[in-house]
Design a protein around this motif. Structure first.
Motif, mmCIF file in Angstrom:
data_model
loop_
_atom_site.group_PDB
_atom_site.id
_atom_site.type_symbol
_atom_site.label_atom_id
_atom_site.label_comp_id
_atom_site.label_asym_id
_atom_site.label_seq_id
_atom_site.Cartn_x
_atom_site.Cartn_y
_atom_site.Cartn_z
ATOM 1 N N CYS A 51 0.726 -1.322 0.119
ATOM 2 C CA CYS A 51 0.262 -0.026 0.132
ATOM 3 C C CYS A 51 0.747 1.267 -0.126
ATOM 4 C CB CYS A 51 -1.026 0.089 1.303
ATOM 5 S SG CYS A 51 -1.977 -1.311 1.223
ATOM 6 N N GLN A 99 -0.778 -0.482 -4.255
ATOM 7 C CA GLN A 99 -2.269 0.060 -4.103
ATOM 8 C C GLN A 99 -2.069 1.410 -3.502
ATOM 9 O OE1 GLN A 99 -5.436 -2.885 -3.207
ATOM 10 N NE2 GLN A 99 -6.099 -1.475 -1.489
ATOM 11 N N VAL A 111 -3.861 3.933 -1.001
ATOM 12 C CA VAL A 111 -4.889 4.061 0.046
ATOM 13 C C VAL A 111 -4.909 5.604 0.777
ATOM 14 C CG1 VAL A 111 -4.535 1.498 0.766
ATOM 15 C CG2 VAL A 111 -3.212 3.472 1.905
ATOM 16 N N ALA A 120 -4.333 5.383 6.541
ATOM 17 C CA ALA A 120 -4.926 3.963 6.193
ATOM 18 C C ALA A 120 -4.119 2.746 6.250
ATOM 19 C CB ALA A 120 -6.076 3.924 5.298
ATOM 20 N N GLY A 121 -2.971 2.978 6.263
ATOM 21 C CA GLY A 121 -2.092 1.695 6.041
ATOM 22 C C GLY A 121 -1.748 0.798 7.108
ATOM 23 N N THR A 181 -4.859 -1.916 7.206
ATOM 24 C CA THR A 181 -4.752 -2.947 6.138
ATOM 25 C C THR A 181 -4.236 -4.144 6.456
ATOM 26 O OG1 THR A 181 -2.798 -2.343 4.899
ATOM 27 C CG2 THR A 181 -4.778 -0.978 4.464
ATOM 28 N N ARG A 204 -1.323 -4.757 5.643
ATOM 29 C CA ARG A 204 -0.445 -4.841 4.691
ATOM 30 C C ARG A 204 0.851 -4.258 4.866
ATOM 31 N NH1 ARG A 204 -1.453 -9.230 1.876
ATOM 32 N NH2 ARG A 204 0.154 -8.453 0.353
ATOM 33 N N PHE A 248 3.190 -1.049 3.969
ATOM 34 C CA PHE A 248 2.620 0.165 3.484
ATOM 35 C C PHE A 248 3.632 1.338 3.751
ATOM 36 C CE2 PHE A 248 1.627 0.210 8.088
ATOM 37 C CZ PHE A 248 1.462 1.580 8.517
#
Length: 280
Positions: A106, A134, A136, A140-141, A144, A146, A148
């Motif tokens: 992200c 992706q 974001v 917001a990372g 997730t 994920r 980032f």
């Protein structure tokens, strides 16, 4: 006329604007428009701003539209603390983690420069397999789960108060270790085609910016104790952060910017490294 000035909403330049507004106050001659770097990029491109500290990548991508304010940038010679890649696994183990946990890496939508820097380091320094990127929303990372990229005050908070179980990589530290050069995150971008009156106002603004950034250390202690700063950041931590930043655009900074442009070109992110055109 009012010179429209972009103002980045981050602590890395908050103190510069705090002092700048004391000598160039909001009013008939100078107007300040706050936003994160990507938002200011868009405002410059659309002609809604006349000058702004904005993403160095924006200048490299659209240099034909702009001039650079000489001697002024936001850069780091070693750590930056507020441009971070956060990973649930160490870099050496990240490819295996991504295989076990398919999905994107992200990118915050707040900074084109930082996203490009991560892509350059990912491929050219770390040698990792190309992921699916992706975008974001800023902040917001972490939610997730994920890997980032985060920037700005949100990233600085992660640096000061690391989230448990996450590995933090400072991208400026990685760049400096790889190249031996500073990394220029933002430059003061001037929209081309300004009127003679606007250019005269900009000349005065330039002189004040140069004077302020040359004497920042003398203001640090008092500024770090002002009540409108975030309560999650101690005065010593803020001073460490400000002292990690640099606001020059001299020969070494220009060399770092040029190398970044070359790396982005190799990465397919730029069509080529443009020349540097200066406001005068």
């Amino acid at each position: 006329m009012t010179l429209r000035i972009g103002r980045i909403d981050y602590l890395n330049i908050w103190h510069v604007f705090h002092l700048l507004e004391g000598v160039c106050p909001e009013g008939p001659e100078f107007g300040y428009v706050p936003g994160h770097p990507s938002r200011l990029n868009a405002a410059l491109a659309s002609g809604d701003l006349d000058i702004s500290p904005s993403s160095s990548f924006e200048y490299l991508l659209h240099a034909e539209k702009y001039e650079l304010l000489p001697g002024a940038s936001i850069c780091a010679h070693a750590e930056v603390q507020s441009v971070l890649f956060l990973s649930p696994a160490p870099l050496a183990e990240l490819p295996a983690w991504l295989e076990r946990n398919p999905g994107p890496v992200c990118l915050t939508g707040a900074s084109a420069t930082s996203a490009a820097l991560l892509k350059v380091l990912w491929s050219q320094k770390w040698g990792l397999p190309a992921p699916r990127w992706q975008e974001v929303e800023p902040g917001a990372g972490l939610a997730t789960g994920r890997p980032f990229l985060e920037i700005g005050n949100i990233a600085l908070r992660h640096f000061v108060h690391p989230p448990q179980g996450w590995h933090i990589v400072d991208l400026a530290t990685e760049w400096a270790a790889w190249t031996g050069l500073p990394f220029v995150f933002a430059v003061w971008i001037v929209r081309r085609g300004l009127s003679g009156t606007a250019r005269e106002q900009l000349g005065r603004l330039q002189a004040h910016i140069a004077a302020i950034t040359a004497d920042l250390e003398g203001h640090f202690e008092a500024l770090s104790r002002l009540p409108d700063l975030p309560d999650w950041l101690t005065s010593p931590a803020l001073l460490r952060y400000w002292r990690a930043m640099n606001y020059d655009l001299g020969p070494r900074e220009q060399a770092g910017l040029a190398l970044f442009g070359e790396c982005c070109t190799r990465q397919g992110l730029l069509p080529g490294m443009p020349g540097l055109r200066w406001f005068s």
